[in-house]
Design an enzyme around this catalytic site. Structure first.
Site, PDB file in Angstrom:
ATOM      1  N   CYS A 199       0.757  -1.162   0.090  1.00 55.17           N
ATOM      2  CA  CYS A 199      -0.150  -0.067   0.106  1.00 55.17           C
ATOM      3  C   CYS A 199       0.702   1.179   0.115  1.00 55.17           C
ATOM      4  O   CYS A 199       0.762   2.167  -0.679  1.00 55.17           O
ATOM      5  CB  CYS A 199      -0.889   0.028   1.214  1.00 55.17           C
ATOM      6  SG  CYS A 199      -0.242  -0.583   2.758  1.00 55.17           S
ATOM      7  N   TYR A 200       2.016   1.433   0.879  1.00 55.87           N
ATOM      8  CA  TYR A 200       2.784   2.549   0.782  1.00 55.87           C
ATOM      9  C   TYR A 200       3.583   2.821  -0.638  1.00 55.87           C
ATOM     10  O   TYR A 200       3.580   3.668  -1.084  1.00 55.87           O
ATOM     11  CB  TYR A 200       3.779   2.414   1.879  1.00 55.87           C
ATOM     12  CG  TYR A 200       2.933   2.723   3.431  1.00 55.87           C
ATOM     13  CD1 TYR A 200       2.497   3.766   3.739  1.00 55.87           C
ATOM     14  CD2 TYR A 200       3.444   1.755   4.460  1.00 55.87           C
ATOM     15  CE1 TYR A 200       2.118   4.262   5.036  1.00 55.87           C
ATOM     16  CE2 TYR A 200       2.777   2.014   5.661  1.00 55.87           C
ATOM     17  CZ  TYR A 200       2.314   3.301   6.165  1.00 55.87           C
ATOM     18  OH  TYR A 200       1.470   3.265   7.256  1.00 55.87           O
TER      19      TYR A 200
END
Length: 395
Positions: A199-200
């Site tokens: 996600c990051y």
């Protein structure tokens, strides 16, 4: 139109590009009277076994597995025929996630009891460190999207350094394609195994890669401040994720040692064709969903904020899910909640020669399950937005 005629028509939803009205096997064409003529060869939504692609979800009892089930509920071609969850084996999905009780789904089974003879493609939502051995043993006919980190890092020595154990499927690692869809779409098309990005890294690489490729920002002194909702930590019971530990506060974690750092640097280094090291600090926020990355960069000599803005505009022009906002508009996590969109914008820093880039996604959708579905659509030759045009939930 009679009721009988109307009920014989199947409307496939959620997968059309602007101005496009089609599905895999049929088109809708205007007739002479100004109406539409549709092929009667269509599927009833309640008959999941008649859908073209049979889907297995490994690790269905976690948040990413449940999110895939939610997204597939409106997918006209993908039907779920297998779901595994070792600790929940024998239970229904509705008993594990009550919000999915309306769906007609197979009973959960353990991975060791899974029958892949009626499966065409698999979403692997298992924990890091367990996926390599399981995927290594899957039938070769399966298309696989792995949502764990087990195949994201090409360098298996780097994987061992950051994840604390040797890579158990090095030959399979050579086959894996990193699935940052908008950047590596052509590679994803021909892949059998896709490593779905974290996600990051998704929220960070989407705005930075086009700027680095165009040589508009300096490679040194990139500072990334990212914030995530608690769902990014998974569904497992952890003391650090208790309400009283999270609410009314902000928690910085993985300082200098977060496992997404080498993944971010791998993608940025590929774009630069030289080694890039970043300063990356993630923070846990007292919210369920959402992710924001605020990125501070030094612009190359002679480059302006307008140059950055125009490069992002050109790079993502026509993209379904990545949107550059109008100048001056600040992206907010509220505006992507529950959707597969990434919103971004660029701002001048008060320090001359520097810029601030803000990117937001839903960590469970574009940061995980949504991008995984986008990738599998591409791998199997379907429009990549199929089943993904859920609009953000606001307020």
């Amino acid at each position: 139109m009679s009721t009988a005629t109307f009920s014989s028509i199947c409307f496939n939803q959620g997968f059309l590009r602007k101005g496009e009205v089609k599905n895999r096997n049929q088109r809708v064409k205007p007739n002479a009277g100004g109406g539409s003529v549709l092929s009667t060869q269509c599927m009833q939504s309640s008959e999941k076994n008649k859908k073209e692609v049979r889907i297995g979800i490994l690790g269905a009892s976690g948040y990413t597995g449940a999110e895939i089930v939610r997204l597939l509920a409106n997918h006209p071609y993908f039907g779920i025929t297998l779901m595994t969850a070792d600790r929940k084996a024998g239970q229904s999905m509705g008993s594990v996630f009550t919000h999915l009780a309306t769906q007609d789904l197979p009973t959960l089974v353990s991975v060791k009891d899974a029958d892949f003879s009626h499966v065409d493609a698999v979403f692997c939502c298992l924990p890091h460190g367990t996926t390599q051995e399981i995927i290594k043993g899957l039938p070769r006919h399966l298309k696989i999207v792995d949502l764990s980190a087990d195949f994201r890092l090409r360098d298996i020595a780097e994987y061992e350094e950051w994840y604390g154990q040797p890579h158990s499927a090095p030959d399979l690692q050579k086959e894996a394609v990193y699935g940052l869809t908008e950047i590596l779409r052509d590679e994803v098309k021909s892949a059998r195994l896709v490593a779905n990005p974290g996600c990051y890294p998704t929220s960070i690489q989407l705005p930075l890669v086009p700027l680095i490729k165009a040589k508009l920002v300096e490679h040194g002194n990139i500072i990334i401040d990212s914030k995530s909702g608690v769902s990014g930590a998974g569904r497992g019971a952890k003391e650090a994720n208790l309400y009283s530990e999270i609410a009314e506060g902000i928690y910085s974690y993985g300082v200098t040692r977060h496992r997404h750092a080498p993944e971010i640097e791998q993608g940025l280094s590929d774009a630069a064709q030289s080694r890039i090291t970043v300063s990356f600090t993630p923070h846990l926020m007292p919210m369920i969903r959402g992710m924001q990355s605020t990125i501070y960069v030094e612009m190359s000599q002679g480059v302006t904020i307008e140059d950055l803005y125009q490069q992002l505009r050109k790079y993502y022009e026509g993209e379904e899910f990545v949107k550059l906002l109008d100048k001056g508009v600040v992206p907010r996590t509220h505006n992507v909640r529950g959707s597969n969109y990434c919103l971004m914008n660029v701002f001048p820093d008060r320090i001359p020669g520097r810029a601030i880039i803000i990117s937001v996604i839903d960590n469970l959708v574009k940061g995980a399950s949504g991008q995984a579905l986008q990738n599998l659509n591409i791998m199997l030759g379907y429009p990549e937005n199929t089943g993904l045009l859920y609009q953000p939930l606001f307020p």
